[in-house]
Design a protein around this motif. Structure first.
Motif, PDB file in Angstrom:
ATOM      1  N   GLU A 182       4.518  15.684 -17.966  1.00  0.00           N
ATOM      2  CA  GLU A 182       4.808  16.219 -19.301  1.00  0.00           C
ATOM      3  C   GLU A 182       5.123  17.697 -19.250  1.00  0.00           C
ATOM      4  OE1 GLU A 182       1.622  14.917 -21.812  1.00  0.00           O
ATOM      5  OE2 GLU A 182       2.439  12.881 -21.954  1.00  0.00           O
ATOM      6  N   GLU A 183       4.421  18.399 -18.388  1.00  0.00           N
ATOM      7  CA  GLU A 183       4.730  19.822 -18.236  1.00  0.00           C
ATOM      8  C   GLU A 183       6.175  20.025 -17.771  1.00  0.00           C
ATOM      9  OE1 GLU A 183       2.230  21.872 -15.384  1.00  0.00           O
ATOM     10  OE2 GLU A 183       3.806  23.394 -15.215  1.00  0.00           O
ATOM     11  N   LEU A 184       6.639  19.116 -16.927  1.00  0.00           N
ATOM     12  CA  LEU A 184       8.000  19.247 -16.388  1.00  0.00           C
ATOM     13  C   LEU A 184       9.055  18.665 -17.323  1.00  0.00           C
ATOM     14  CD1 LEU A 184       7.295  18.171 -12.671  1.00  0.00           C
ATOM     15  CD2 LEU A 184       7.337  20.494 -13.622  1.00  0.00           C
ATOM     16  N   GLY A 185       8.646  18.002 -18.376  1.00  0.00           N
ATOM     17  CA  GLY A 185       9.603  17.349 -19.275  1.00  0.00           C
ATOM     18  C   GLY A 185      10.352  16.233 -18.574  1.00  0.00           C
ATOM     19  N   ALA A 186       9.636  15.483 -17.778  1.00  0.00           N
ATOM     20  CA  ALA A 186      10.276  14.527 -16.870  1.00  0.00           C
ATOM     21  C   ALA A 186      10.401  13.128 -17.462  1.00  0.00           C
ATOM     22  CB  ALA A 186       9.470  14.442 -15.581  1.00  0.00           C
ATOM     23  N   ALA A 187      11.461  12.427 -17.054  1.00  0.00           N
ATOM     24  CA  ALA A 187      11.530  10.972 -17.152  1.00  0.00           C
ATOM     25  C   ALA A 187      11.061  10.457 -15.801  1.00  0.00           C
ATOM     26  CB  ALA A 187      12.958  10.523 -17.434  1.00  0.00           C
ATOM     27  N   TRP A 188      10.164   9.490 -15.801  1.00  0.00           N
ATOM     28  CA  TRP A 188       9.570   9.118 -14.515  1.00  0.00           C
ATOM     29  C   TRP A 188       9.046   7.691 -14.538  1.00  0.00           C
ATOM     30  CZ3 TRP A 188       4.094   8.364 -14.416  1.00  0.00           C
ATOM     31  CH2 TRP A 188       3.456   8.670 -15.638  1.00  0.00           C
ATOM     32  N   ALA A 189       8.823   7.171 -13.333  1.00  0.00           N
ATOM     33  CA  ALA A 189       8.237   5.843 -13.178  1.00  0.00           C
ATOM     34  C   ALA A 189       7.474   5.814 -11.872  1.00  0.00           C
ATOM     35  CB  ALA A 189       9.323   4.768 -13.166  1.00  0.00           C
ATOM     36  N   LEU A 190       6.370   5.093 -11.872  1.00  0.00           N
ATOM     37  CA  LEU A 190       5.586   4.889 -10.653  1.00  0.00           C
ATOM     38  C   LEU A 190       5.648   3.413 -10.276  1.00  0.00           C
ATOM     39  CD1 LEU A 190       2.548   7.204 -11.333  1.00  0.00           C
ATOM     40  CD2 LEU A 190       3.887   7.187  -9.217  1.00  0.00           C
ATOM     41  N   GLY A 192       0.758  -1.219   0.000  1.00  0.00           N
ATOM     42  CA  GLY A 192       0.000   0.000   0.000  1.00  0.00           C
ATOM     43  C   GLY A 192       0.796   1.280   0.000  1.00  0.00           C
ATOM     44  N   ASN A 193       2.060   1.255  -0.452  1.00  0.00           N
ATOM     45  CA  ASN A 193       2.779   2.496  -0.674  1.00  0.00           C
ATOM     46  C   ASN A 193       3.069   2.646  -2.164  1.00  0.00           C
ATOM     47  OD1 ASN A 193       2.893   3.077   2.063  1.00  0.00           O
ATOM     48  ND2 ASN A 193       4.813   1.951   2.324  1.00  0.00           N
ATOM     49  N   ALA A 194       3.185   3.891  -2.576  1.00  0.00           N
ATOM     50  CA  ALA A 194       3.599   4.165  -3.946  1.00  0.00           C
ATOM     51  C   ALA A 194       4.948   4.855  -3.921  1.00  0.00           C
ATOM     52  CB  ALA A 194       2.576   5.058  -4.645  1.00  0.00           C
ATOM     53  N   VAL A 195       5.723   4.635  -4.993  1.00  0.00           N
ATOM     54  CA  VAL A 195       7.012   5.300  -5.139  1.00  0.00           C
ATOM     55  C   VAL A 195       7.019   6.030  -6.471  1.00  0.00           C
ATOM     56  CG1 VAL A 195       9.509   4.998  -5.333  1.00  0.00           C
ATOM     57  CG2 VAL A 195       8.177   3.483  -3.843  1.00  0.00           C
ATOM     58  N   LEU A 196       7.355   7.309  -6.426  1.00  0.00           N
ATOM     59  CA  LEU A 196       7.590   8.057  -7.659  1.00  0.00           C
ATOM     60  C   LEU A 196       9.089   8.286  -7.811  1.00  0.00           C
ATOM     61  CD1 LEU A 196       6.717   9.864 -10.101  1.00  0.00           C
ATOM     62  CD2 LEU A 196       6.689  11.779  -8.481  1.00  0.00           C
ATOM     63  N   LEU A 197       9.625   7.869  -8.956  1.00  0.00           N
ATOM     64  CA  LEU A 197      11.010   8.192  -9.322  1.00  0.00           C
ATOM     65  C   LEU A 197      10.918   9.143 -10.507  1.00  0.00           C
ATOM     66  CD1 LEU A 197      12.717   4.678  -9.291  1.00  0.00           C
ATOM     67  CD2 LEU A 197      13.043   6.517  -7.637  1.00  0.00           C
ATOM     68  N   LEU A 198      11.535  10.313 -10.392  1.00  0.00           N
ATOM     69  CA  LEU A 198      11.373  11.305 -11.452  1.00  0.00           C
ATOM     70  C   LEU A 198      12.648  12.124 -11.597  1.00  0.00           C
ATOM     71  CD1 LEU A 198       8.363  13.657 -12.056  1.00  0.00           C
ATOM     72  CD2 LEU A 198      10.617  14.656 -11.622  1.00  0.00           C
ATOM     73  N   SER A 199      12.994  12.428 -12.831  1.00  0.00           N
ATOM     74  CA  SER A 199      14.059  13.414 -13.065  1.00  0.00           C
ATOM     75  C   SER A 199      13.610  14.336 -14.184  1.00  0.00           C
ATOM     76  CB  SER A 199      15.382  12.741 -13.407  1.00  0.00           C
ATOM     77  OG  SER A 199      15.354  12.198 -14.698  1.00  0.00           O
ATOM     78  N   CYS A 200      14.032  15.600 -14.096  1.00  0.00           N
ATOM     79  CA  CYS A 200      13.649  16.590 -15.111  1.00  0.00           C
ATOM     80  C   CYS A 200      14.606  17.774 -15.002  1.00  0.00           C
ATOM     81  CB  CYS A 200      12.198  17.043 -14.881  1.00  0.00           C
ATOM     82  SG  CYS A 200      11.917  17.953 -13.357  1.00  0.00           S
ATOM     83  N   PRO A 201      14.560  18.667 -16.005  1.00  0.00           N
ATOM     84  CA  PRO A 201      15.365  19.877 -15.882  1.00  0.00           C
ATOM     85  C   PRO A 201      14.988  20.627 -14.608  1.00  0.00           C
ATOM     86  CG  PRO A 201      14.503  19.661 -18.115  1.00  0.00           C
ATOM     87  CD  PRO A 201      13.828  18.615 -17.281  1.00  0.00           C
ATOM     88  N   ASP A 202      16.008  21.156 -13.920  1.00  0.00           N
ATOM     89  CA  ASP A 202      15.731  21.833 -12.648  1.00  0.00           C
ATOM     90  C   ASP A 202      14.984  23.148 -12.878  1.00  0.00           C
ATOM     91  OD1 ASP A 202      15.801  22.130  -9.909  1.00  0.00           O
ATOM     92  OD2 ASP A 202      17.705  23.215  -9.923  1.00  0.00           O
ATOM     93  N   ARG A 203      14.056  23.451 -12.003  1.00  0.00           N
ATOM     94  CA  ARG A 203      13.351  24.737 -12.031  1.00  0.00           C
ATOM     95  C   ARG A 203      12.769  25.008 -10.649  1.00  0.00           C
ATOM     96  NH1 ARG A 203       8.194  23.423 -15.885  1.00  0.00           N
ATOM     97  NH2 ARG A 203       7.146  24.968 -14.569  1.00  0.00           N
ATOM     98  N   ARG A 204      12.259  26.168 -10.435  1.00  0.00           N
ATOM     99  CA  ARG A 204      11.742  26.533  -9.130  1.00  0.00           C
ATOM    100  C   ARG A 204      10.500  25.726  -8.780  1.00  0.00           C
ATOM    101  NH1 ARG A 204      14.185  31.304  -8.176  1.00  0.00           N
ATOM    102  NH2 ARG A 204      12.949  31.858  -6.358  1.00  0.00           N
ATOM    103  N   GLY A 205      10.360  25.403  -7.506  1.00  0.00           N
ATOM    104  CA  GLY A 205       9.100  24.892  -7.002  1.00  0.00           C
ATOM    105  C   GLY A 205       8.802  23.434  -7.291  1.00  0.00           C
TER     106      GLY A 205
END
Lengths: 292, 292, 292, 292
Positions: C81-89, C11-24
């Protein structure tokens, strides 16, 4: 082809000796061997300057040695007595017979049996003794007789009598406590002095006694450890053979400490067993001299 | 050119906070910063599942941040109070003012001053205090005022009063005991709780008290250690910040243990000082959370 | 009772994400979870200041989370997609399915199976593949299907086709090369990019290619190592996940290096497998970010 | 009172010898010493089974030894020649004279001078040579003559001639390159073979040549190292004396690697200097035998 380890070969003798320090000890001992045709392969010595005591381990080839193995003790005795030495002679062609005591945790036994199986130790394991039946399948898989002897506060003396009989029947040289969770009686400890190796799951002398990982967790240490030592009357106070440590952080739960510690325990115990099986350990009072 | 470390730059804020764990803490705290124009550079959090307590360190850039440094505490206070938090705000542009206490051994002071000199620590050292004059030349060489305040069993209270006055006059944030061989009074310890870092020359909790190297030598350990911790009322019982260990053998005399231990002491203390100067340490009861 | 590890719980989820750095970024991502009722248990982030790239791993509880597992990807995609991320759940309730490839050496497989058996890894091992029949008994003992697929220079392509079919038939997520002594084709490597973990028996980049222990022995190094890395087209050049080292001396023969190295290999590989099974590894070009 | 180190005492001799292995070497060498009244304090030997070569270090007390120091070489020569040995005799009462070469980095020089100052090394440092004036104040503080000899591609040969003259004028036994950033000519290397100790800021043979920390950063290793070795014609290929490593993570910037590496460099170099000053290192082709 890798160079052959001296210990893999039959036909070497090992002298382990300690005595009061005096002039010419290395010379006299090496001459004893040389004059009888022995070729020294490895010699390591140490003088404890505080106690004024001399320690030596000599490994030599018996090829061309003029004294048969069975007469060597007799031949060496006069010199040893003159030096007032404590000593032992071992032959690499004769494997030590080692009993392993376990309870429920499998990791140390698993490690020993795996290394034993690939030939890392120069020992025989004629039996495994346990106060629980849990690890029987592991012993069976390796074809080693497994004796279950349940222990309670009432039957402790009877159990030790039975155990001693087993050890004698199997001609056991020394014993490894691979996370055996029972305290041995002073009589047993006395009888097997210097011949029972334990693994304690802490960096001794920190966290003696029960639940050392919990103690470590509660103290908030940043490093945990494991210690292999000879058993003596006082719990966790015996001469230390080998220790190792690993870093932990605030992120490590008690379960994590136990998991990380397991790896230390089995490696530290395995090193101690290898050292003892190669006749590299001498006692120096409450301490050890380890010629590695 | 190497990438610039965030800590080298002025203009970052650090929030250190702990509070009872509850839902949404990361989200609320990061939102607090984001909504005021802060850009989070580094965030590290931890939940102690046994105590149910939440710990966080957030480093963010003050560039474009809408709240001036001097108003930030006021701005943040309502949220902190709602969370029932213990917290501190630090600014990387303002170096901590650190006093170093020493006695006769120079190795820890030498190490700290050398690292300070090459810019490893983001601290100022306005004064060094000692109960012996021996290390005055070292302080002079670095241009740091050196105060000799001899201590005896009679004048301990007067000394601490004098010391406290000195620390206040120099606006000192925290204190490093760099092998300062005097026990501090409960009153002093209470006043400076969580702000006095000590180095103990053993792997705590093994070998508390005096002469730990002699204790280690006599016990025959195969590994020695050093421990940096915050001072509390009980000797050598304070929250541990950092530890390290090194292997020794039967060949190592007591003098060798002292020599090898010296290297541990200075490195372990230096790491603790760096960690604290970068605001990476939180207290968790008798333990620490170190966000490294 | 030890506190339960978050990973032991379903019952836990893991988000792995990388993207260009930006504020917030931290704020937006944590808010995404908070607004849907998720409680963040663990968050670790990193900014590579040279590449200007942001990396994050968030572990949160799905208890009270308003989005079902099977809809979560869809829900998250717009933000990603807005963040231009590579990601996995990933979901801790769903164990990775891992194939192990071996040849003749048993130590790495033995280690993985033992840890798997005591529940250290959150994985399933639906099959073991080998180019030799030697380790079949070990697989049998653990009840894991063992596929022998002999490899020669002539049949390499056919073998990989057969292997790929097997992996797909068993719905394998990733592969561990536990001393598998065959080079994989560029096509296979490409297909399984970032999903094949190897153990190399040296401290990379020292001693690439064959016989690293012999190379180390001949160079006379005082420390040997082992390296776990993702496989890429270039031999031994893939992103490094984990390394470790151990001291050796002139007394260590080549056989001793192999023996000591074995212990490194199995521990380093086991750590890499644990890290990947807990979704703690992100790729950063030719390097890794490991959130441990 | 700590037990006195043998090396602190005047009046011991050290024999370092290597020769083709044959029967009775230990016996003959120890007998040579015993027959002349020497008391062996420490003996360490090693046989390289691949090369069939024997290595020994014997430390004995000259108290009651019948041969004066200045006649010992002559006395020993016939035996050494019979054995076809490479050998050296040293006397602990006579400190080695060591020159230190530096450029701009101060950490290694600082470390050596601090240890020298507290008596850790049994050496004299008659001069420091540098191609830059930067570290003059450090040398001045310790009262050691500092020679600035700028180096350019044009004047390299002239510089080495001048340097050699300086070393001879100061009766220098061996040289330490404490981050000396100049390559020495083959002629210089040949003349000082086995007598120039360098520190390389990587775990050799990984990252030979320039900018090893940048190479390590770009490769994404999880451990960095430092290596002390004797200088030979080939850059970074000389016999390795000592190495050490430390863990790094993705969080470590290039600046962090440099900072962490500094600590390795100075400790590894200091250990190598201590080992050589105590006459514990023998050459074995492209490798070393270190009797520690």
């Amino acid at each position: 082809m890798p160079p052959q380890s001296p210990h893999a070969a039959a036909g070497n003798a090992v002298l382990l000796l300690s005595c009061p320090d005096r002039r010419g000890l290395v010379s006299r001992l090496s001459l004893f061997i040389f004059e009888r045709g022995g070729n020294i392969i490895d010699l390591d010595e140490h003088v404890d300057p505080v106690e004024g005591r001399f320690f030596i381990r000599i490994l030599w080839s018996l090829e061309e040695f003029s004294i048969p193995e069975e007469e060597l003790e007799e031949e060496f005795r006069p010199l040893a007595e003159e030096l007032g030495a404590a000593w032992a002679l071992r032959f690499t062609g004769r494997k030590s017979r080692v009993a392993v005591f376990v309870s429920r945790y499998d990791h140390c036994l698993q490690e020993l049996l795996w290394r034993h199986g690939i030939g890392e130790f120069q020992i025989e394991i004629p039996l495994i003794v346990s106060n629980h039946p849990d690890l029987q399948p592991l012993a069976d898989h390796c074809g080693i007789p497994f004796h279950v002897i349940p222990v309670s506060s009432e039957n402790r003396m009877a159990v030790e009598k039975q155990t001693t009989a087993l050890l004698e029947a199997h001609d056991v040289d020394w014993v490894v406590l691979a996370r055996y969770m029972q305290v041995l009686s002073p009589a047993f400890v006395e009888r097997w002095r210097g011949r029972v190796i334990n693994i304690h799951h802490s960096f001794l002398p920190a966290f003696v006694g029960g639940n050392p990982y919990r103690q470590a967790y509660e103290r908030g240490v940043k490093i945990i450890g494991a210690t292999s030592h000879f058993i003596t009357e006082e719990l966790d106070q015996g001469p230390i053979i080998e220790q190792d440590t690993v870093r932990v952080t605030h992120r490590d739960s008690l379960a994590d400490l136990i998991r990380r510690g397991r790896d230390l325990e089995r490696l530290v115990l395995a090193r101690a067993v290898r050292l003892h099986s190669e006749h590299r350990i001498l006692l120096n009072g409450t301490k050890t001299v380890v010629f590695d």
